[in-house]
Design an enzyme around this catalytic site. Structure first.
Site, PDB file in Angstrom:
ATOM      1  N   GLY A 108       0.777  -1.171  -0.003  1.00 51.06           N
ATOM      2  CA  GLY A 108       0.067  -0.060   0.102  1.00 51.06           C
ATOM      3  C   GLY A 108       0.859   1.296  -0.034  1.00 51.06           C
ATOM      4  O   GLY A 108       0.306   2.377  -0.440  1.00 51.06           O
ATOM      5  N   GLU A 111       1.690   1.756  -3.561  1.00 55.24           N
ATOM      6  CA  GLU A 111       0.391   2.321  -4.302  1.00 55.24           C
ATOM      7  C   GLU A 111      -0.028   3.539  -3.969  1.00 55.24           C
ATOM      8  O   GLU A 111      -0.310   4.326  -4.812  1.00 55.24           O
ATOM      9  CB  GLU A 111      -0.720   1.140  -3.901  1.00 55.24           C
ATOM     10  N   GLU A 131       2.864  -8.274  -1.508  1.00 52.16           N
ATOM     11  CA  GLU A 131       1.804  -8.867  -0.784  1.00 52.16           C
ATOM     12  C   GLU A 131       1.679 -10.460  -0.921  1.00 52.16           C
ATOM     13  O   GLU A 131       0.993 -11.254  -0.034  1.00 52.16           O
ATOM     14  CB  GLU A 131       0.375  -8.258  -1.414  1.00 52.16           C
TER      15      GLU A 131
END
Ligand code: DAK
Length: 257
Positions: A108, A111, A131
């Protein structure tokens, strides 16, 4: 307003948000995501701010979603989590958002950086989507924005096999604007933000929107949107001022109107 997980300040026309959970390498928990959005939206609504910088620490921009918070979550918890709405809200910020990335930008965190409009990377920056190591896949754009940015072959390797990109590789693949010595990373991002914040605000806003459209629509729709935005700017004081100033050989004074 005081926050628990971020530090917020202004530097003239630049809003600076620093992720501040150093003991967890700025892992993105619900509190941090919600505070980040409040601060971003407050800067977006403030006429005195022209651009925004998001930074982490020297060791980590952000090491991803908070795995400790997420570990026991159900599918319904994830469906209702703030994660996706947060990234959609970042996309909706009208002012330019620049990420200053030092150290880890993982999951994240990567991202989040890719959701910003530009990235200044420190030499020690590392981008990755790990992930797969914890039995899931990216869920906030890591299979989509990343693939559009680096292409299918490399995105596959990153998502399926935790291939991490160095700052130099991130520059090579066009994810970041430039790579700078670690100690200059924040300063460079702030300078870029200050330069943009000194420009005609409505042109900056519509320019950002138009470039983003290139990722989200067909060429025909994108070109039509660009033409509408270009035409609309001829209804602004700043267009008159900018062109008069050029002809009169003086610096323009922007009104944001
Ligand atoms: N979450 C929670 N804590 C973390 C963390 C994380 N992501 N990353 C690091 N920490 C914590 C560590 O647990 C450790 O805490 P203590 O044990 O000291 O209490 C502290 O930060 C320092 O970390 P390390 O001791 O591990 O430090 P190292 O220098 O040895 O290693 C590292 C640094 C970044 C390589 C390592 O910490 C690491 O691998 N971290 C995990 C990276 C990761 O797997 N990130 C991806 C997370 S999954 C969603 C959409 C998207 C997502 C979620 C939801 N929806 C649509 C709902 C996103 C998911 C992810 O990002």
């Amino acid at each position: 307003m005081s926050y628990e997980t971020i530090l917020v300040e202004t530097r003239e026309r630049v809003g600076l948000i620093r992720l501040n959970r150093p003991k967890a390498l700025n892992a993105l928990n619900q509190t941090l995501l919600s505070e980040l959005m409040s601060a971003l939206e407050a800067f977006d609504a403030d006429e005195n701010i022209g651009a925004i910088v998001i930074a982490g620490s020297e060791k980590a921009f952000a090491a991803g979603a908070d795995i400790k918070e997420m570990a026991k979550a159900s599918a319904v918890d994830m469906l209702n989590s703030d994660f996706i709405p947060t990234f959609d809200r970042i996309r909706a910020i009208k002012k330019p958002v620049i990420a200053a990335v030092s150290g880890w930008a993982l999951g994240g965190g990567s991202e989040l950086a890719l959701s910003c409009d530009m990235i200044i990377a420190a030499e020690n920056a590392k981008f990755g989507q790990p992930e797969i190591n914890i039995g899931v896949i990216p869920g906030a754009g890591g299979t989509q924005r990343l693939t559009k940015a680096v292409g299918k072959a490399l995105a596959m390797e990153m998502v399926l096999n935790n291939r991490t990109l160095s700052a130099a590789e991130a520059l090579h693949y066009g994810i970041v604007n430039r790579v700078v010595p670690s100690e200059r990373c924040l300063e460079e991002a702030l300078q870029l933000a200050a330069d943009i914040a000194a420009r005609a605000p409505l042109a900056v806003q519509l320019g950002k929107e138009a470039v983003n459209q290139a990722f989200e629509t067909s060429l025909t729709e994108g070109l039509a949107d660009e033409r509408r935005a270009f035409t609309l700017l001829f209804a602004t004081q700043d267009q008159k001022e900018g062109m008069s100033a050029f002809i009169e050989k003086r610096p323009p004074e922007w009104a944001g109107r």
